[in-house]
Design a protein around this motif. Structure first.
Motif, PDB file in Angstrom:
ATOM      1  N   ARG A  30       0.839  -1.193   0.000  1.00  0.00           N
ATOM      2  CA  ARG A  30       0.000   0.000   0.000  1.00  0.00           C
ATOM      3  C   ARG A  30       0.880   1.251   0.000  1.00  0.00           C
ATOM      4  NH1 ARG A  30      -2.646  -0.647   4.635  1.00  0.00           N
ATOM      5  NH2 ARG A  30      -1.441   0.864   5.842  1.00  0.00           N
ATOM      6  N   VAL A  31       0.387   2.279  -0.670  1.00  0.00           N
ATOM      7  CA  VAL A  31       1.054   3.584  -0.651  1.00  0.00           C
ATOM      8  C   VAL A  31       0.228   4.528   0.214  1.00  0.00           C
ATOM      9  CG1 VAL A  31       1.937   5.507  -1.994  1.00  0.00           C
ATOM     10  CG2 VAL A  31       1.987   3.197  -2.955  1.00  0.00           C
ATOM     11  N   ASN A  32       0.821   5.078   1.240  1.00  0.00           N
ATOM     12  CA  ASN A  32       0.108   6.013   2.110  1.00  0.00           C
ATOM     13  C   ASN A  32       0.286   7.442   1.582  1.00  0.00           C
ATOM     14  OD1 ASN A  32      -0.836   3.945   3.775  1.00  0.00           O
ATOM     15  ND2 ASN A  32       0.996   4.025   5.066  1.00  0.00           N
ATOM     16  N   ASP A  33       0.665   8.365   2.431  1.00  0.00           N
ATOM     17  CA  ASP A  33       0.801   9.747   2.000  1.00  0.00           C
ATOM     18  C   ASP A  33       1.901   9.888   0.947  1.00  0.00           C
ATOM     19  OD1 ASP A  33       0.346  11.089   5.376  1.00  0.00           O
ATOM     20  OD2 ASP A  33      -1.049  10.159   3.965  1.00  0.00           O
ATOM     21  N   LYS A  75      -2.462   3.134  -9.880  1.00  0.00           N
ATOM     22  CA  LYS A  75      -1.159   3.129 -10.547  1.00  0.00           C
ATOM     23  C   LYS A  75      -0.021   3.489  -9.607  1.00  0.00           C
ATOM     24  CE  LYS A  75      -3.077   4.422 -15.064  1.00  0.00           C
ATOM     25  NZ  LYS A  75      -3.036   5.415 -16.173  1.00  0.00           N
ATOM     26  N   ASN A  76      -0.323   3.675  -8.328  1.00  0.00           N
ATOM     27  CA  ASN A  76       0.703   4.071  -7.347  1.00  0.00           C
ATOM     28  C   ASN A  76       1.470   5.295  -7.827  1.00  0.00           C
ATOM     29  OD1 ASN A  76       0.050   1.959  -5.597  1.00  0.00           O
ATOM     30  ND2 ASN A  76       1.507   0.564  -6.563  1.00  0.00           N
ATOM     31  N   THR A  77       0.746   6.251  -8.341  1.00  0.00           N
ATOM     32  CA  THR A  77       1.354   7.417  -8.980  1.00  0.00           C
ATOM     33  C   THR A  77       0.807   8.701  -8.373  1.00  0.00           C
ATOM     34  OG1 THR A  77       1.641   6.209 -11.041  1.00  0.00           O
ATOM     35  CG2 THR A  77       1.718   8.601 -11.162  1.00  0.00           C
ATOM     36  N   VAL A  78       1.703   9.674  -8.208  1.00  0.00           N
ATOM     37  CA  VAL A  78       1.304  11.006  -7.778  1.00  0.00           C
ATOM     38  C   VAL A  78       1.778  11.999  -8.843  1.00  0.00           C
ATOM     39  CG1 VAL A  78       3.391  11.404  -6.396  1.00  0.00           C
ATOM     40  CG2 VAL A  78       1.303  12.668  -5.868  1.00  0.00           C
ATOM     41  N   ASP A  98       5.208   7.466   1.728  1.00  0.00           N
ATOM     42  CA  ASP A  98       5.166   6.526   2.847  1.00  0.00           C
ATOM     43  C   ASP A  98       4.639   5.200   2.300  1.00  0.00           C
ATOM     44  OD1 ASP A  98       3.196   6.298   5.903  1.00  0.00           O
ATOM     45  OD2 ASP A  98       5.048   5.314   5.307  1.00  0.00           O
ATOM     46  N   LEU A  99       5.473   4.164   2.304  1.00  0.00           N
ATOM     47  CA  LEU A  99       5.158   2.926   1.600  1.00  0.00           C
ATOM     48  C   LEU A  99       5.091   1.743   2.557  1.00  0.00           C
ATOM     49  CD1 LEU A  99       7.725   3.460  -1.283  1.00  0.00           C
ATOM     50  CD2 LEU A  99       5.268   3.859  -1.424  1.00  0.00           C
TER      51      LEU A  99
END
Length: 124
Positions: A30-33, A75-78, A98-99
């Motif tokens: 999971r990807v947090n902030d 996509k785990n993209t920002v 934060d991963l």
């Protein structure tokens, strides 16, 4: 085992736009902030914008109304859309996240990672 990779920097004239992307890859649970920082020559690294896990966003005062942070959780993209760019926006821009990830042994761990940085230069 997990990494962040930025793209989208470059040279742009004052008043122009750029869009930065940052992809988290690896054995991600999971990807947090997620957020964007920048560091100009001779200055400390500063927070530009943050996209929190719950969906809210925060911006440094000088970029409010000009920059927009967004994320694609699938996509785990920002992203960082930067409009009305100014000379003072010139800096190396870094992605931070934060991963939660799977270690090689299979247990779940947490880390905060940085990308390698992408140069944004605003100049006429």
């Amino acid at each position: 085992q997990v990494q962040l990779m930025e793209s989208g920097g470059g040279l742009v004239q004052p008043g122009g736009s750029l869009r930065l992307s940052c992809v988290a890859s690896g054995r991600i649970f999971r990807v947090n902030d997620m957020g964007w920082y920048r560091q100009a020559p001779g200055k400390q690294r500063e927070l530009v914008a943050t996209a929190l896990t719950g969906g809210s966003t925060m911006y440094e005062d000088s970029v409010k109304g000009r920059f927009t942070i967004s994320r694609d959780n699938a996509k785990n993209t920002v992203y960082l859309q930067m409009n009305s760019l100014k000379h003072d926006d010139t800096a190396v821009y870094y992605c931070n996240a934060d991963l939660i990830y799977y270690s090689r042994s299979g247990d779940i761990r947490r880390t905060t990672n940085w990308g390698q940085g992408t140069q944004v230069t605003v100049s006429s």
